[in-house]
Design an enzyme around this catalytic site. Structure first.
Site, PDB file in Angstrom:
ATOM      1  N   HIS A 156       2.151   1.999  -3.151  1.00 25.70           N
ATOM      2  CA  HIS A 156       1.165   2.897  -3.762  1.00 25.70           C
ATOM      3  C   HIS A 156       1.599   4.360  -3.731  1.00 25.70           C
ATOM      4  O   HIS A 156       0.785   5.262  -3.856  1.00 25.70           O
ATOM      5  CB  HIS A 156      -0.203   2.722  -3.098  1.00 25.70           C
ATOM      6  CG  HIS A 156      -0.821   1.371  -3.343  1.00 25.70           C
ATOM      7  ND1 HIS A 156      -2.085   1.031  -2.939  1.00 25.70           N
ATOM      8  CD2 HIS A 156      -0.324   0.265  -3.965  1.00 25.70           C
ATOM      9  CE1 HIS A 156      -2.350  -0.225  -3.302  1.00 25.70           C
ATOM     10  NE2 HIS A 156      -1.291  -0.711  -3.915  1.00 25.70           N
ATOM     11  N   ASP A 175       0.857  -1.194   0.000  1.00 28.10           N
ATOM     12  CA  ASP A 175       0.000   0.000   0.000  1.00 28.10           C
ATOM     13  C   ASP A 175       0.894   1.247   0.000  1.00 28.10           C
ATOM     14  O   ASP A 175       2.029   1.184  -0.459  1.00 28.10           O
ATOM     15  CB  ASP A 175      -0.964  -0.038   1.195  1.00 28.10           C
ATOM     16  CG  ASP A 175      -2.253   0.720   0.919  1.00 28.10           C
ATOM     17  OD1 ASP A 175      -2.175   1.912   0.587  1.00 28.10           O
ATOM     18  OD2 ASP A 175      -3.343   0.132   1.042  1.00 28.10           O
TER      19      ASP A 175
END
Ligand SMILES: *[C@@H]1O[C@H](CO)[C@@H](O)[C@H](O)[C@H]1NC(C)=O
Ligand SMILES: *[C@@H]1O[C@H](CO)[C@@H](O)[C@H](O)[C@H]1NC(C)=O
Ligand SMILES: *[C@@H]1O[C@H](CO)[C@@H](O)[C@H](O)[C@H]1NC(C)=O
Ligand SMILES: *[C@@H]1O[C@H](CO)[C@@H](O)[C@H](O)[C@H]1NC(C)=O
Length: 399
Positions: free
Chosen positions: A246, A223
């Site tokens: 991310h 993430d």
């Protein structure tokens, strides 16, 4: 006679030197009965050692966790405030979480965190050691159809002057490090590592905190490498290598009508390699407040999917959006000196809200992002009040 005089002076000098030196009381977890075989529950030994560390008045008390051993800890709380203004944790060895979801013992069934540091001032954790959250069995765990609540590995709340240096964090069940309600943090030389496929394993998550410097760290997760949430200001991030992951994200902000405040965020000299996003600002429809005075500068992009993105209609599952017409105002944002490659054509995305407080004074300056596959790149924008200077792809969608 002269020799004696010199010797005498030496003794006096070294004595007074000793007297002035601050003693560093070491509290070795082994002295409190920790075993460090990776199996035995060492939680109580750590908590007893912490009592002594936290209660020591003189010098800089140090919790010492020796090299060559692996300490299994159940969820625990290192509680402050402590007597000393400075506390060290020398982590030389490995701290490991229970090996299966069922093996975790929750004090009151609140599955929020593995290791919590609460209201501790002047804490410095360093030493080359490792926190291993053993997250793999959590990542795919469901109760009925609901995904079960997964704990964050390390939570720091209410801290002043925290430092984290030379540490490795692997495989957290959820976020690796969450920082909340803290002021004054220096983080350097961390290695944060979890697989690309592990959901919600943010590297460092910041909320309601100010005056933070994160530098020279390597973050590979499933993430956000770093996520900056509401109530955060004066945060500098430099020399961070992110990927997979991310990206370094401001937000998400404004979820469920939240009033969000984020300002003075400066990301410089960072690399995004094989990430889903690079520089990202994400806000939910229906929120309010602001995200402003944000710079991303000297950024290297290696095949990121969305190298540069402002998304004011953020929703992770693309579900129905709020019908409210409010938005978190995004303003005074500069993206400068980006180099590298995008994994898809749409390299620059400015997806702003349709009302007048959408996004203003966005500057794109000295950007060159080409297509990793050799194709073209383009920029897309909706409602963006932006200017671009020397930007490839050319941002033709601006008014
Ligand atoms: C943070 O970055 C800003 C802008 O680049 C700079 O003016 C400031 O001195 C930096 N602060 C720290 C603590 O590095
Ligand atoms: C940029 O970051 C790297 C670490 O990724 C560091 O080695 C280098 O010194 C930094 N350069 C500048 C100009 O800050
Ligand atoms: C990007 O990551 C790949 C795969 O991990 C690696 O081989 C490559 O050296 C990295 N590139 C840069 C510029 O760091
Ligand atoms: C952009 O980068 C590509 C690849 O490195 C290079 O060939 C091209 O000349 C650059 N364009 C500009 C305008 O700097």
């Amino acid at each position: 006679m002269k020799g004696l005089y010199v010797l005498l002076m030496f003794v006096i000098a070294s004595r007074s030197l000793c007297a002035r030196e601050t003693p560093t009381p070491f509290f070795n977890v082994l002295s409190y009965g920790a075993i460090g075989d990776g199996q035995t529950d060492d939680t109580n030994a750590f908590l007893e050692a912490w009592q002594d560390v936290c209660g020591t008045v003189d010098g800089i008390p140090t919790l010492f966790i020796p090299r060559g051993k692996t300490f299994m800890l159940q969820p625990l709380l290192f509680q402050g405030p402590c007597k000393s203004a400075y506390i060290m944790i020398a982590l030389k060895g490995i701290i490991i979480a229970p090996h299966s979801v069922e093996a975790w013992k929750w004090p009151n069934n609140e599955r929020t965190a593995w290791i919590q540091f609460w209201q501790i001032s002047g804490l410095n954790i360093y030493g080359g050691g490792t926190f291993n959250g053993q997250g793999a069995p959590w990542w795919s765990k469901y109760l009925g159809s609901e995904e079960i609540n997964r704990p964050t590995a390390l939570v720091f709340s209410g801290c002043e002057n925290l430092q984290l240096h030379r540490l490795t964090h692997i495989d957290s069940p959820r976020n690796h490090i969450s920082i909340g309600s803290c002021n004054g943090i220096i983080i350097s030389k961390l290695n944060i590592i979890a697989p690309e496929t592990s959901h919600n394993t943010d590297g460092i998550d910041i909320a309601h905190s100010s005056n933070i410097l994160i530098r020279n760290s390597n973050i590979q997760t499933g993430d956000d490498c770093v996520a900056i949430n509401s109530g955060s200001s004066f945060i500098n991030i430099t020399g961070v290598f992110c990927g997979p992951g991310h990206g370094i994200s401001v937000g998400s902000l404004g979820r469920g009508g939240e009033y969000a405040m984020v300002e003075e965020i400066h990301v410089r000299n960072c690399t995004f390699n094989g990430t889903q996003n690079g520089a990202r600002i994400k806000t939910w429809k229906g929120g309010s407040g602001y995200a402003r005075k944000i710079t991303y500068e000297d950024i290297e992009i290696v095949g990121a999917y969305n190298p540069l993105i402002i998304d004011q209609h953020y929703h992770p599952n693309g579900k129905s959006e709020s019908t409210s017409s409010t938005a978190v105002e995004v303003s005074d944002v500069t993206f400068r000196k980006f180099r590298g490659t995008s994994a898809q054509e749409n390299a620059i995305q400015l997806n702003c809200d349709s009302n007048n407080i959408g996004c203003t004074n966005i500057v794109l300056d000295d950007i060159n992002i080409t297509n990793v596959a050799g194709g073209t790149t383009k920029a897309s924008c909706t409602n963006a009040h932006a200017t671009s200077i020397s930007c490839h792809p050319y941002v033709s969608c601006l008014p």
